[in-house]
Design an enzyme around this catalytic site. Sequence first.
Site, PDB file in Angstrom:
ATOM      1  N   GLY A  46       0.829  -1.199   0.000  1.00 43.83           N
ATOM      2  CA  GLY A  46       0.000   0.000   0.000  1.00 43.83           C
ATOM      3  C   GLY A  46       0.861   1.246   0.000  1.00 43.83           C
ATOM      4  O   GLY A  46       1.976   1.230   0.532  1.00 43.83           O
ATOM      5  N   GLN A  51       3.005   9.969   1.028  1.00 47.05           N
ATOM      6  CA  GLN A  51       4.341   9.364   1.171  1.00 47.05           C
ATOM      7  C   GLN A  51       5.274   9.727   0.021  1.00 47.05           C
ATOM      8  O   GLN A  51       6.490   9.567   0.151  1.00 47.05           O
ATOM      9  CB  GLN A  51       4.218   7.830   1.245  1.00 47.05           C
ATOM     10  CG  GLN A  51       3.521   7.354   2.510  1.00 47.05           C
ATOM     11  CD  GLN A  51       3.335   5.857   2.473  1.00 47.05           C
ATOM     12  OE1 GLN A  51       2.352   5.367   1.937  1.00 47.05           O
ATOM     13  NE2 GLN A  51       4.280   5.115   3.026  1.00 47.05           N
ATOM     14  N   CYS A  92       5.596  -0.135   7.102  1.00 52.97           N
ATOM     15  CA  CYS A  92       5.297   1.051   6.297  1.00 52.97           C
ATOM     16  C   CYS A  92       6.529   1.384   5.478  1.00 52.97           C
ATOM     17  O   CYS A  92       7.643   1.367   5.999  1.00 52.97           O
ATOM     18  CB  CYS A  92       4.950   2.224   7.223  1.00 52.97           C
ATOM     19  SG  CYS A  92       4.559   3.747   6.339  1.00 52.97           S
ATOM     20  N   LEU A  93       6.322   1.703   4.211  1.00 58.72           N
ATOM     21  CA  LEU A  93       7.454   2.070   3.358  1.00 58.72           C
ATOM     22  C   LEU A  93       8.139   3.338   3.858  1.00 58.72           C
ATOM     23  O   LEU A  93       9.304   3.562   3.540  1.00 58.72           O
ATOM     24  CB  LEU A  93       6.983   2.257   1.905  1.00 58.72           C
ATOM     25  CG  LEU A  93       6.602   0.946   1.205  1.00 58.72           C
ATOM     26  CD1 LEU A  93       5.894   1.230  -0.116  1.00 58.72           C
ATOM     27  CD2 LEU A  93       7.845   0.092   0.980  1.00 58.72           C
ATOM     28  N   HIS A 134      -4.660   2.049   7.384  1.00 58.16           N
ATOM     29  CA  HIS A 134      -3.278   2.534   7.475  1.00 58.16           C
ATOM     30  C   HIS A 134      -3.015   3.628   6.422  1.00 58.16           C
ATOM     31  O   HIS A 134      -2.438   4.669   6.737  1.00 58.16           O
ATOM     32  CB  HIS A 134      -2.339   1.332   7.291  1.00 58.16           C
ATOM     33  CG  HIS A 134      -0.883   1.656   7.219  1.00 58.16           C
ATOM     34  ND1 HIS A 134       0.029   1.203   8.147  1.00 58.16           N
ATOM     35  CD2 HIS A 134      -0.165   2.368   6.300  1.00 58.16           C
ATOM     36  CE1 HIS A 134       1.228   1.634   7.813  1.00 58.16           C
ATOM     37  NE2 HIS A 134       1.145   2.338   6.693  1.00 58.16           N
ATOM     38  N   GLU A 135      -3.471   3.378   5.192  1.00 60.85           N
ATOM     39  CA  GLU A 135      -3.226   4.349   4.106  1.00 60.85           C
ATOM     40  C   GLU A 135      -4.056   5.618   4.286  1.00 60.85           C
ATOM     41  O   GLU A 135      -3.577   6.722   3.998  1.00 60.85           O
ATOM     42  CB  GLU A 135      -3.493   3.722   2.736  1.00 60.85           C
ATOM     43  CG  GLU A 135      -2.664   2.484   2.401  1.00 60.85           C
ATOM     44  CD  GLU A 135      -1.170   2.639   2.624  1.00 60.85           C
ATOM     45  OE1 GLU A 135      -0.672   3.775   2.543  1.00 60.85           O
ATOM     46  OE2 GLU A 135      -0.508   1.630   2.904  1.00 60.85           O
ATOM     47  N   HIS A 138      -2.402   7.976   6.563  1.00 55.48           N
ATOM     48  CA  HIS A 138      -1.362   8.790   5.909  1.00 55.48           C
ATOM     49  C   HIS A 138      -1.957  10.079   5.350  1.00 55.48           C
ATOM     50  O   HIS A 138      -1.346  11.150   5.432  1.00 55.48           O
ATOM     51  CB  HIS A 138      -0.717   8.031   4.746  1.00 55.48           C
ATOM     52  CG  HIS A 138       0.374   7.087   5.145  1.00 55.48           C
ATOM     53  ND1 HIS A 138       1.523   7.484   5.779  1.00 55.48           N
ATOM     54  CD2 HIS A 138       0.497   5.743   4.970  1.00 55.48           C
ATOM     55  CE1 HIS A 138       2.315   6.434   5.971  1.00 55.48           C
ATOM     56  NE2 HIS A 138       1.712   5.357   5.490  1.00 55.48           N
TER      57      HIS A 138
HETATM   58  C1  QAP Z   1       0.916  -0.767   4.855  1.00 58.66           C
HETATM   59  O1  QAP Z   1       3.066  -1.205   4.030  1.00 58.66           O
HETATM   60  C2  QAP Z   1       0.540  -2.023   5.575  1.00 58.66           C
HETATM   61  O2  QAP Z   1       9.689  -1.959   6.498  1.00 58.66           O
HETATM   62  C3  QAP Z   1       1.740  -0.985   3.622  1.00 58.66           C
HETATM   63  O3  QAP Z   1      11.690  -2.522   4.817  1.00 58.66           O
HETATM   64  C4  QAP Z   1       1.508  -2.890   6.043  1.00 58.66           C
HETATM   65  O4  QAP Z   1       3.691  -1.928   2.034  1.00 58.66           O
HETATM   66  C5  QAP Z   1      -0.754  -2.302   5.780  1.00 58.66           C
HETATM   67  C6  QAP Z   1       7.761  -2.395   3.442  1.00 58.66           C
HETATM   68  C7  QAP Z   1       1.130  -4.050   6.705  1.00 58.66           C
HETATM   69  C8  QAP Z   1      -1.119  -3.464   6.406  1.00 58.66           C
HETATM   70  C9  QAP Z   1      -0.195  -4.333   6.864  1.00 58.66           C
HETATM   71  C10 QAP Z   1       8.083  -2.137   4.761  1.00 58.66           C
HETATM   72  C11 QAP Z   1       8.790  -2.690   2.565  1.00 58.66           C
HETATM   73  C12 QAP Z   1       6.384  -2.309   2.948  1.00 58.66           C
HETATM   74  C13 QAP Z   1       9.384  -2.196   5.206  1.00 58.66           C
HETATM   75  C14 QAP Z   1       3.999  -1.690   3.171  1.00 58.66           C
HETATM   76  C15 QAP Z   1      10.411  -2.491   4.314  1.00 58.66           C
HETATM   77  C16 QAP Z   1      10.111  -2.736   2.993  1.00 58.66           C
HETATM   78  C17 QAP Z   1       5.351  -1.849   3.699  1.00 58.66           C
HETATM   79 CO    CO Z   2       2.500   3.447   5.471  1.00 60.86          CO
END
Ligand code: QAP
Ligand code: CO
Length: 167
Positions: A46, A51, A92-93, A134-135, A138
């Site tokens: 997401g 972001q 989270c990215l 979550h999004e 943001h």
């Molecule tokens: C949000 O998060 C989310 O730490 C999206 O080193 C996450 O795409 C919603 C990511 C979990 C629900 C459950 C995170 C990639 C990606 C990192 C992501 C990383 C590389 C996170």
């Molecule tokens: Co995020």
Amino acid sequence: MARLTILEFPDPRLRIHAKPVETVDDRIRTLIDDMFETMYDAPGVGLAATQVNVHEQVVVIDVSENHDQPLVFINPKIEVLDETLFDYEEGCLSVPGFYEKVTRPRHVRVTALDRNGEPFTIEPEGLLAVCIQHECDHLNGKLFVDYLSNLKRQRIRAKLEKHRKEA
Ligand code: QAP
Ligand code: CO
């Protein structure tokens, strides 16, 4: 298509509240395409426009295993459908390398516009519901680390700042 730069915690621009999109036009569709490229490349499930330093209400999500179910949410609105809560180890990215348990409503209704400006409603549960909440956070300048204790959040911040200095 272009890969965009992802802002990282504690960048103050992640705190800006996004404005509603007035017209879903080619400018917004290009942003959406670039956001998908950026998210798939990361890889992530997401990404909110906030972001990538665009302060308009646009979210892209794909929680499918094969990265073949892209979802677009423009001007999303969330309603909670029942009291049941759900725990998930969120990442989270914008907070790379950190995952922590966050508790949110399990079942929500989301109303938004799609990439053609057409309204639609879905009622997701579980991971998709978590991801949309979550999004949407943001877009309101909120991060998952805001749900943690001050101590945990400060530790994450210190580690990210240290890593960045070393890089
Ligand atoms: C949000 O998060 C989310 O730490 C999206 O080193 C996450 O795409 C919603 C990511 C979990 C629900 C459950 C995170 C990639 C990606 C990192 C992501 C990383 C590389 C996170
Ligand atoms: Co995020």
